[in-house]
Structure formats: structure tokens, C-alpha cells
Design a protein around this motif. Structure first.
Motif, short mmCIF file in Angstrom:
data_model
loop_
_atom_site.label_atom_id
_atom_site.label_comp_id
_atom_site.label_asym_id
_atom_site.label_seq_id
_atom_site.Cartn_x
_atom_site.Cartn_y
_atom_site.Cartn_z
N ARG A 1 0.83 -1.18 0.00
CA ARG A 1 0.00 0.00 0.00
C ARG A 1 0.87 1.25 0.00
NH1 ARG A 1 -4.93 -1.15 3.92
NH2 ARG A 1 -4.98 -3.10 2.86
N SER A 2 0.38 2.28 -0.59
CA SER A 2 1.12 3.52 -0.66
C SER A 2 0.37 4.62 0.07
CB SER A 2 1.32 3.91 -2.13
OG SER A 2 2.03 5.12 -2.21
N ALA A 3 1.09 5.35 0.90
CA ALA A 3 0.48 6.47 1.62
C ALA A 3 0.39 7.67 0.70
CB ALA A 3 1.31 6.81 2.84
N GLY A 4 -0.57 8.53 0.96
CA GLY A 4 -0.74 9.72 0.14
C GLY A 4 0.39 10.72 0.33
N LYS A 5 0.82 10.94 1.60
CA LYS A 5 1.86 11.91 1.87
C LYS A 5 2.45 11.63 3.25
CE LYS A 5 2.52 16.90 1.60
NZ LYS A 5 1.87 18.19 1.46
N ALA A 6 3.78 11.83 3.37
CA ALA A 6 4.46 11.62 4.65
C ALA A 6 5.47 12.73 4.88
CB ALA A 6 5.15 10.27 4.67
N LYS A 7 5.79 12.96 6.16
CA LYS A 7 6.77 13.97 6.53
C LYS A 7 7.86 13.29 7.35
CE LYS A 7 5.29 16.89 9.55
NZ LYS A 7 4.71 17.99 10.31
N LEU A 8 9.14 13.51 6.96
CA LEU A 8 10.27 12.93 7.67
C LEU A 8 11.37 13.97 7.84
CD1 LEU A 8 9.40 10.59 5.27
CD2 LEU A 8 10.81 9.32 6.84
N TYR A 9 11.99 13.96 9.00
CA TYR A 9 13.20 14.75 9.20
C TYR A 9 14.00 14.11 10.33
CZ TYR A 9 10.37 16.99 12.86
OH TYR A 9 9.56 17.23 13.94
N GLY A 10 15.31 14.37 10.34
CA GLY A 10 16.13 13.74 11.36
C GLY A 10 17.51 14.33 11.46
N LEU A 11 18.33 13.66 12.25
CA LEU A 11 19.69 14.10 12.54
C LEU A 11 20.54 12.86 12.71
CD1 LEU A 11 21.56 16.48 13.50
CD2 LEU A 11 20.78 15.94 15.81
N GLU A 12 21.78 12.92 12.23
CA GLU A 12 22.70 11.81 12.36
C GLU A 12 24.07 12.33 12.76
OE1 GLU A 12 23.51 7.70 10.00
OE2 GLU A 12 23.47 9.52 8.80
N GLU A 35 6.03 10.77 10.12
CA GLU A 35 4.58 10.63 10.33
C GLU A 35 3.85 10.72 9.00
OE1 GLU A 35 2.19 14.30 11.68
OE2 GLU A 35 4.15 14.52 12.63
N TYR A 36 2.74 10.00 8.94
CA TYR A 36 1.87 10.09 7.78
C TYR A 36 1.10 11.41 7.86
CZ TYR A 36 2.63 5.12 6.94
OH TYR A 36 3.20 3.91 6.69
N VAL A 37 1.09 12.15 6.78
CA VAL A 37 0.32 13.39 6.70
C VAL A 37 -1.04 13.09 6.07
CG1 VAL A 37 0.26 15.71 5.71
CG2 VAL A 37 2.41 14.78 6.57
N GLY A 59 -0.88 11.03 11.21
CA GLY A 59 -0.22 11.24 12.49
C GLY A 59 0.53 10.03 13.02
N ASN A 60 0.28 8.84 12.45
CA ASN A 60 1.00 7.65 12.87
C ASN A 60 2.41 7.64 12.31
OD1 ASN A 60 -1.07 6.48 14.37
ND2 ASN A 60 -1.97 5.53 12.56
N ARG A 61 3.34 6.99 13.03
CA ARG A 61 4.72 6.86 12.56
C ARG A 61 4.79 5.88 11.40
NH1 ARG A 61 7.68 5.20 17.20
NH2 ARG A 61 7.55 3.08 16.48
N LEU A 62 5.67 6.15 10.45
CA LEU A 62 5.86 5.27 9.30
C LEU A 62 6.40 3.93 9.75
CD1 LEU A 62 5.83 8.15 7.93
CD2 LEU A 62 7.28 7.15 6.21
N THR A 63 5.97 2.86 9.09
CA THR A 63 6.51 1.54 9.39
C THR A 63 7.94 1.46 8.88
OG1 THR A 63 5.66 0.65 7.32
CG2 THR A 63 4.24 0.43 9.24
N GLN A 64 8.76 0.68 9.53
CA GLN A 64 10.18 0.49 9.19
C GLN A 64 10.95 1.80 9.18
OE1 GLN A 64 10.84 -2.18 5.91
NE2 GLN A 64 9.10 -3.43 6.47
#
Length: 73
Positions: A1-12, A35-37, A59-64
Motif C-alpha cells: 500500500r502507498s500512503a498519500g503523503k508523509a513527513k520525515l526529518y532527522g539528525l545523524e 509521520e503520515y500526513v 499522524g501515525n509513525r511510518l513503518t520500518q
């Protein structure tokens, strides 16, 4: 399944140290916010779930997509 839109950001961050000859130490830390938008899904195996309407998973966290990772070597 494909989500319509997601937001990701991070730091390494990575650290490497060579305290003596022939010894190399390293450590990596990663932080990730995801999170899924837009994501509405239905479950055909449970048609009565949510009155048969698609579930709003916004609002749920993306799987994997773990919130943090740590590697040491």
C-alpha cells in the motif's frame, strides 16, 4: 500500500577515534521523526472495522522508520 503523503526529518552524528595504533573505535547515532500526513486505508479482512469506512492513519509513525538508531564498532 502507498500512503498519500508523509513527513520525515532527522539528525545523524558519527564519531571516530584512534586511541592507539591498530585500534579504531566508532559510534553512530541517528534520530528520525516520521509521520503520515495523508493516509487512509481499509482492511478487507475486517469490513465492519470503522463502520466500513477507511481508517484515517494521519499522524501515525511510518513503518520500518525507527525513531532512533545506534551503531558502535
Amino acid at each position: 500500500r502507498s500512503a498519500g503523503k508523509a513527513k520525515l526529518y532527522g539528525l545523524e552524528a558519527s564519531v571516530v577515534a584512534v586511541p592507539v595504533d591498530d585500534l579504531k573505535l566508532n559510534a553512530d547515532v541517528g534520530l528520525l521523526h516520521s509521520e503520515y500526513v495523508v493516509f487512509a486505508a481499509s482492511d478487507p479482512t475486517r469490513p465492519t472495522l470503522n463502520g466500513g469506512l477507511p481508517l484515517d492513519l494521519k499522524g501515525n509513525r511510518l513503518t520500518q522508520a525507527p525513531p532512533y538508531t545506534i551503531n558502535v564498532g
